[in-house]
Design a protein around this motif. Sequence first.
Motif, PDB file in Angstrom:
ATOM      1  N   SER A  19       0.812  -1.224   0.000  1.00 47.50           N
ATOM      2  CA  SER A  19       0.000   0.000   0.000  1.00 47.50           C
ATOM      3  C   SER A  19       0.841   1.268   0.000  1.00 47.50           C
ATOM      4  O   SER A  19       0.419   2.295  -0.533  1.00 47.50           O
ATOM      5  CB  SER A  19      -0.933  -0.002   1.221  1.00 47.50           C
ATOM      6  N   THR A  20       2.043   1.220   0.562  1.00 49.61           N
ATOM      7  CA  THR A  20       2.859   2.442   0.637  1.00 49.61           C
ATOM      8  C   THR A  20       3.505   2.789  -0.700  1.00 49.61           C
ATOM      9  O   THR A  20       3.987   3.901  -0.879  1.00 49.61           O
ATOM     10  CB  THR A  20       3.957   2.302   1.711  1.00 49.61           C
ATOM     11  N   CYS A  21       3.516   1.835  -1.646  1.00 51.78           N
ATOM     12  CA  CYS A  21       4.136   2.119  -2.953  1.00 51.78           C
ATOM     13  C   CYS A  21       3.383   3.198  -3.724  1.00 51.78           C
ATOM     14  O   CYS A  21       3.952   3.847  -4.618  1.00 51.78           O
ATOM     15  CB  CYS A  21       4.190   0.830  -3.788  1.00 51.78           C
ATOM     16  N   SER A  22       2.105   3.392  -3.407  1.00 50.34           N
ATOM     17  CA  SER A  22       1.277   4.343  -4.157  1.00 50.34           C
ATOM     18  C   SER A  22       1.210   5.720  -3.496  1.00 50.34           C
ATOM     19  O   SER A  22       0.559   6.626  -4.017  1.00 50.34           O
ATOM     20  CB  SER A  22      -0.148   3.782  -4.282  1.00 50.34           C
ATOM     21  N   ILE A  23       1.880   5.893  -2.346  1.00 54.31           N
ATOM     22  CA  ILE A  23       1.823   7.179  -1.645  1.00 54.31           C
ATOM     23  C   ILE A  23       2.790   8.160  -2.308  1.00 54.31           C
ATOM     24  O   ILE A  23       3.975   7.865  -2.482  1.00 54.31           O
ATOM     25  CB  ILE A  23       2.180   7.007  -0.148  1.00 54.31           C
ATOM     26  N   LYS A  24       2.285   9.340  -2.684  1.00 52.17           N
ATOM     27  CA  LYS A  24       3.109  10.322  -3.388  1.00 52.17           C
ATOM     28  C   LYS A  24       3.740  11.356  -2.450  1.00 52.17           C
ATOM     29  O   LYS A  24       4.741  11.984  -2.800  1.00 52.17           O
ATOM     30  CB  LYS A  24       2.257  11.037  -4.443  1.00 52.17           C
ATOM     31  N   THR A  25       3.137  11.537  -1.274  1.00 57.13           N
ATOM     32  CA  THR A  25       3.677  12.515  -0.329  1.00 57.13           C
ATOM     33  C   THR A  25       4.784  11.878   0.508  1.00 57.13           C
ATOM     34  O   THR A  25       4.586  10.798   1.081  1.00 57.13           O
ATOM     35  CB  THR A  25       2.559  13.016   0.616  1.00 57.13           C
ATOM     36  N   PHE A  26       5.954  12.521   0.559  1.00 56.67           N
ATOM     37  CA  PHE A  26       7.120  12.005   1.278  1.00 56.67           C
ATOM     38  C   PHE A  26       7.431  10.573   0.830  1.00 56.67           C
ATOM     39  O   PHE A  26       7.653   9.671   1.644  1.00 56.67           O
ATOM     40  CB  PHE A  26       6.889  12.032   2.800  1.00 56.67           C
ATOM     41  N   CYS A  27       7.449  10.378  -0.495  1.00 60.39           N
ATOM     42  CA  CYS A  27       7.619   9.030  -1.044  1.00 60.39           C
ATOM     43  C   CYS A  27       8.969   8.409  -0.664  1.00 60.39           C
ATOM     44  O   CYS A  27       9.075   7.188  -0.470  1.00 60.39           O
ATOM     45  CB  CYS A  27       7.449   9.046  -2.559  1.00 60.39           C
ATOM     46  N   PHE A  28      10.022   9.235  -0.537  1.00 59.93           N
ATOM     47  CA  PHE A  28      11.334   8.695  -0.163  1.00 59.93           C
ATOM     48  C   PHE A  28      11.301   8.128   1.256  1.00 59.93           C
ATOM     49  O   PHE A  28      11.865   7.062   1.528  1.00 59.93           O
ATOM     50  CB  PHE A  28      12.406   9.783  -0.273  1.00 59.93           C
ATOM     51  N   LYS A  29      10.625   8.843   2.165  1.00 60.83           N
ATOM     52  CA  LYS A  29      10.519   8.359   3.547  1.00 60.83           C
ATOM     53  C   LYS A  29       9.768   7.028   3.600  1.00 60.83           C
ATOM     54  O   LYS A  29      10.112   6.133   4.377  1.00 60.83           O
ATOM     55  CB  LYS A  29       9.822   9.401   4.426  1.00 60.83           C
TER      56      LYS A  29
END
Length: 563
Positions: A19-29
């Motif tokens: 699920s975290t692969c699709s998060i665009k905000t603070f993607c590096f973190k």
Amino acid sequence: MRNEVLLSIEQHIDCLISSTCSIKTFCFKWQVIREKLRRLNSDLKSSVHNSRSCKNSLLEELLQDLLKAVSEIKMLADHCFNDSYSGGKLLMRSDIDKASSRLDILSKRFSEAHASGTVTYPEAIVVAKPAAGASQDDMRFYMNDLFLRLRIGNLDMKVTALEAINDILNGDDKHLVALLLDVEDEISLLVSLLSYSDVGIQERASEAVMFIAGFDSCKAALIAAGAIDPLVRILEAGSTLAKVKAAWTLKNLTENSDNVWSLSANGGVTALLKLTRDAQSNAELIYPCCGVLQNLGVVTEIKRFMIDEGMVSILFELLTSKDEATRIQAIELLTTIASGEDIIKAEIVRAGATEKLLKFLNPNIPHSLKEREVAFKAIDLIFFSASNSLYCLLGSRFLGWVLFFLNTGEDSIQEVVLKAMLLLCEASEEAMKAMGDAGFMSLLVKLLEVKSSKVSEMAAQLLVKLVSVQKNRKKFIDEEQNLKQILELLCPGDDDVKEARRFLLPLLTSLTNSNSGRKKIATSGYLKKLEKLAESDVIDAKKIVRKISGNRFRSMLNGIWSF
């Protein structure tokens, strides 16, 4: 049971990574968090496979902690993905960093549980505290053992380790404290225990963090470890003891204004206001909470929020507290809230500040010198700078109570009062007239003879200001004894002249602005003494003699021209 928990954790981790692969905000973190989750999965399987006992309570506890952490990070990820995060990007970034640090701690706990051997058992031998004079290596081994128990020990081992750590922090052995704070990652570990579900662990961890916050060199490490958020959560739902420790910690941390915004972003202001609403309950908790709010009040935006949330009415209630320290803290906080903005001062006056603050000056009500002193400072700040508020104050019994303390008080309270009255003179000529009408000048003349040089000098300074007003000057000169007493004090003997003239000569200089003042000085019998001072190059004495001599010369000319 363990296999069921392990399967559940693996499913949660796989779901979270996906699920975290699709998060665009603070993607590096989030990418960093995914790598940590994969490593944790590997460490977890290794620890379970190598556990020496299928009933190992420590491992069961670690599994439960990991399941809870992964579930909460999944909720955070969902909010970030759906743009439903209500705290703003600053708080979001802070929460992501804390989640990442939490995974680091869990990973380390699993690795140490696997590598530590007998330390994983509750009955493992506890290393004794080294005796005084022990080698540095022995003491460092003791510290490392304490923190190892905190990381991988069961509940009882954690409690014992925390008690030992608090004993060190609260002790007198500064060398031992320095070694304790030098153990790797110790502050992050203690901060992580603030969120522990067990009340005993949370209280002892709060105490340890409170001690550490007293070391300036450690405050940045506490902030970096994410201490603000769990401390606020303790204020919201912790035990009373944990709340007290958390409030003291936040008071220390918010002395740095950079940390004020972090506390505000984590809901700290609302939590603190809620705790301070009941003036009669638990002064031990209210006092440090007010201290934190005072640190927050220096920021205009936060101060305005506090006022909108009813801060002024809360403080008025705290002024009725049975605890003196709480009352003093409330007055000081009210002063902080009022500083800098006339609009806020006017709001405070309209809310009833006159009656609330003046009660601390009422001589019929027993209050300490400290209470009266901070009340005078608050009155100065809130009332002296606005004409409407000042008229409200002068229309009260304020000046009458001030006179009482000047007449009967000790040196310490007289100094406080005189300082306030000097500030009042700067605020308004009407205030100086009111003081003259109230009988201040004759009392100030008496204070010129007191033993305290500070009181006598401040009394003289206040007299100079009061007689600068024509109405007061006329009243002062008309009272025969006033001028005579000043001249007697100025010229009692050569040894006393140097000290006396420092504050009495400016007063006489002011009186020479009046014809009747010059005449009375000239005919007083002390003119030759003033002339002697003038001959000694005393500037104020020269001014006085020049004014009197010039006036006499003009009188002589007027007499000649009249023939």
